[in-house]
Structure formats: structure tokens, C-alpha cells
Design a protein around this motif. Structure first.
Motif: not given
Length: 400
Positions: A9, A12, A95, A191, A194, A197
């Protein structure tokens, strides 16, 4: 596991802040130092990730660490702690699954690209000639990067054009752009969730090509026209391999040619541009590093506090099912470091009479409790509290 989620977290959040800051500063960086300076500014993002891994100085520890005892018996289980771990586990599994899928997809694209080139043949100019053309010329590979050209390279380009193309790809290799693309591939996998990104990756690759153009044509400005016509002459395709430095780049073709038309930068502007990039990287890295704790300790032990750390809500941890079945008892002594905002910044086991049996449940519970920080001179400060947790069957106090 919660530490991993907290780290993801924080990383990110700072990646988003860094990417937006670079987007805002890019026009200024280009005006001060050209495309090369804008490309070097992307060092900010990996620097932010590194600073988040650096340890902070330990919080100022009280000479007298307060102790808050707690007793747990079977049946005195609060559902909050028992249900938090599965949710954390599910999030981590999601994840990890997304990271694996993303990494597999990128590696398959890279493998498909390299396989479609077919057999390679060494050329006298140091490059390699492929029997297929999935998007060549390009610098291909990470560990052993090779400049690979298409089967019609000699027929499509003149000798001077071939020389410029090979210079461009060799610039990519000498400046480690292939390693940068490999790191970008890894970041996109870690990520994958994200939202900024993909946008940042496109901007990074664009600046990479513009910087390589500037390095290639800088020593020979008279060849700008030839360089631009060579860009236009190539058949334009979108890059399809994640770890390949392509000569062809349709999305930024107009910008690449426009950058070639710009006049040479004044040398005096180069210095303030470098100072600005270094200042932004160092400053943002320091802020990200300090953000890991609510307050930086001064390193001096505190003798007297106006108020010691207090625990407002302290639901007991779950008594492990295996321990209940085997009628195991024990004591786990925790040390909880609480920052100036009342958040538990670190929880570790000082000692356990039955190591490994009650440790995980105790740590998970301590991270969910509500703390009030210690007070010194009317201000909240970081500190620590010792919490011995007794796990006893049938209310026995001496079960340990």
C-alpha cells in the motif's frame, strides 16, 4: 502478512505521487536539459521503492516500559481477530495470482517475439540478422543483449541509414536501457493492480526513445534530417515485446521527429536541470522514508512521561484450536512499539514458554488493538509497551 500488505500500500501510494510529480515537472525538465534529463528523472520511482525498504531509527524507548497483562482462556475469543487473518490471506492470494498471471503474460510475449525472429546469423557489423521480422531492428535480450535486424535490412536502408540505426540500438545497450525495461516488466507484475502504472510505463518508454535519439544525434547534428527520414522510412508497428528496445515506435514518432528539429540546448541550462532532478529525487526519497513512522525519534531515552501508552480496546486473541485440543498452555510476551499517532509500528515476541504455538495469534491481536500514545510535555510521542499474554485452560494461572 499484514506487513506485506502495508508495504504494498505504501509503495503504491508513493509510486502514484512520484509519477504525477514527474508528469508535472516534465515540461520544465525538457526545457532545461532536453529529453535526456526527462528520462533520468524516472530514477525517482525506484529510489522511492528503495527508501521505503530502509530501516528507520528505533523509536525512543521509555526507561520504564509499561506492562499491560492479558489472560486468554478457551471460549473468551473475540471474532474480530479470528476473521482478520483469512481476509488478509485472501487479499495476498489475489495479489500473488495477479502478479503470476501478469508476469507469465509478459514472459510469453517476450518468448513469442524471440521465437518469431527465427534463426540468427552474425553480421560483420556486430549485429545479428534474423530470418523473420516481428518488429526489427531492435535490441533483444537482458543477460546477453544483441542488436537484431530484419532479413531485408540491407535492401531497405542505405549504408548511412544502417549506421544510424545501429548507433541508436548500441546507445540503448551501452546505457543499460534493456535492464531498465526488465525492471519495468517486474514492476508491472508486482503492481499489476496500480491504475497509474500503465500510463507511467508508456511515458517512461517514450522518454527512453527520445533520450536515445538525443544521444545518437547529439554528436552529429548535421545528420538530423537523415535520421528523421530513416525513422519515417521504417515500417511502423507497435512494440510487442516488453524487454525489447525497438527502433520502430509509432506512438511517439511525431514527438521523436519534433525533438530532432529543436535547436541544441545551451550548456548553461544543463546544470540547473541536473540539480533539479537530484533535488527532487533526494527530497521525495527523504519524505517517503520518514513517512514510515508518525514521528522520528531523537534517539534519547525518555525518563519521565506525562502519560504512558494506554490500550483502549484489547479484545483477546483466539485460542488456537490445536492448542485447545492438546490442552496446551503458555505465556507470550510481546513488545509493541506505538508511534505518535497511536499506530502499532512494530510488534515482536520477546519470549514464549511454548514457542510457535501462540505467537501468530498474539501478534495478529496486538496489531488490531487501539492504542493511545504516550505524552511528553503535552505532546504525543513514540514509545513501547510490554504485553504478557497468558493462555490458560480452565482459568489456571500457573498453566505456563
Amino acid at each position: 502478512m499484514t506487513e506485506l500488505l502495508d508495504g504494498l500500500w505504501q509503495a503504491s501510494l508513493w509510486l502514484a505521487v512520484g509519477a504525477l510529480l514527474l508528469a508535472a515537472l516534465r515540461p520544465l525538465l525538457v526545457s532545461l536539459g532536453g529529453a535526456g534529463l526527462a528520462y533520468r528523472s524516472w530514477w525517482l520511482l525506484p529510489l522511492l521503492l528503495v527508501t521505503l525498504l530502509l530501516p528507520l531509527p528505533r523509536a525512543a524507548v521509555l526507561q520504564h516500559v509499561p506492562t499491560v497483562p492479558l489472560k486468554v482462556v478457551p471460549g473468551a475469543v473475540d471474532g474480530l481477530t479470528g476473521q482478520s487473518l483469512p481476509w488478509v490471506l485472501l487479499v495476498l492470494l489475489a495479489w500473488a495470482l495477479g502478479m503470476g498471471i501478469c508476469l507469465l503474460r509478459e514472459l510469453r510475449a517476450q518468448h513469442r517475439f524471440e521465437r518469431s525472429m527465427g534463426p540468427l546469423r552474425a553480421r560483420a557489423d556486430g549485429s545479428w540478422q534474423a530470418s523473420g521480422d516481428p518488429g526489427l531492428p531492435a535490441l533483444v535480450g537482458l543477460w546477453r543483449p544483441r542488436i537484431v535486424v530484419g532479413p531485408a535490412f540491407d535492401q531497405q536502408f542505405t549504408a548511412r541509414e544502417r549506421h544510424l540505426i545501429l548507433q541508436h540500438e548500441d546507445n540503448h545497450r551501452r546505457h543499460g536501457d534493456h535492464w531498465a525495461n526488465g525492471f519495468l516488466l517486474l514492476m508491472r507484475a508486482v503492481f499489476w493492480f496500480h491504475p497509474l502504472l500503465p500510463w507511467a510505463a508508456r511515458r517512461f518508454l517514450r522518454d527512453q526513445e527520445l533520450a536515445c535519439d538525443a544521444r545518437t544525434i547529439g554528436p552529429q547534428p548535421a545528420l538530423r534530417g537523415l535520421y528523421a527520414s530513416t525513422l519515417l522510412k521504417a515500417q511502423l508497428v507497435h512494440p510487442v515485446a516488453p524487454a525489447v528496445c525497438h527502433w520502430r515506435s509509432q506512438p511517439v514518432l511525431k514527438e521523436r521527429i519534433a525533438m530532432l528539429k529543436q535547436s541544441k540546448r545551451k550548456a548553461l541550462l544543463w546544470v540547473p536541470g541536473q540539480v533539479l532532478v537530484v533535488g527532487v529525487c533526494v527530497g521525495m526519497g527523504a519524505v517517503a522514508w520518514a513517512s514510515q513512522s508518525g514521528a522520528m525519534a531523537d534517539g534519547v531515552a525518555v525518563a519521565v512521561m506525562d502519560r504512558e501508552i494506554q490500550v483502549d480496546k484489547m479484545p483477546p486473541p483466539s485460542y488456537p484450536k490445536s492448542a485447545v485440543e492438546q490442552r496446551q498452555e503458555g505465556v507470550v510476551t510481546l513488545r509493541v512499539e506505538v508511534d505518535a499517532k497511536g499506530h502499532p509500528s512494530d510488534v515482536r515476541v520477546l519470549g514464549a514458554t511454548n514457542p510457535g504455538v501462540f505467537d501468530a495469534a498474539s501478534i495478529a491481536a496486538a496489531r488490531s488493538w487501539n492504542y493511545r500514545p504516550a505524552m511528553k510535555n503535552g505532546k504525543p510521542v513514540a514509545g513501547a509497551v510490554k504485553i504478557p499474554i497468558t493462555y490458560a485452560m480452565d482459568g489456571n494461572e500457573d498453566g505456563q
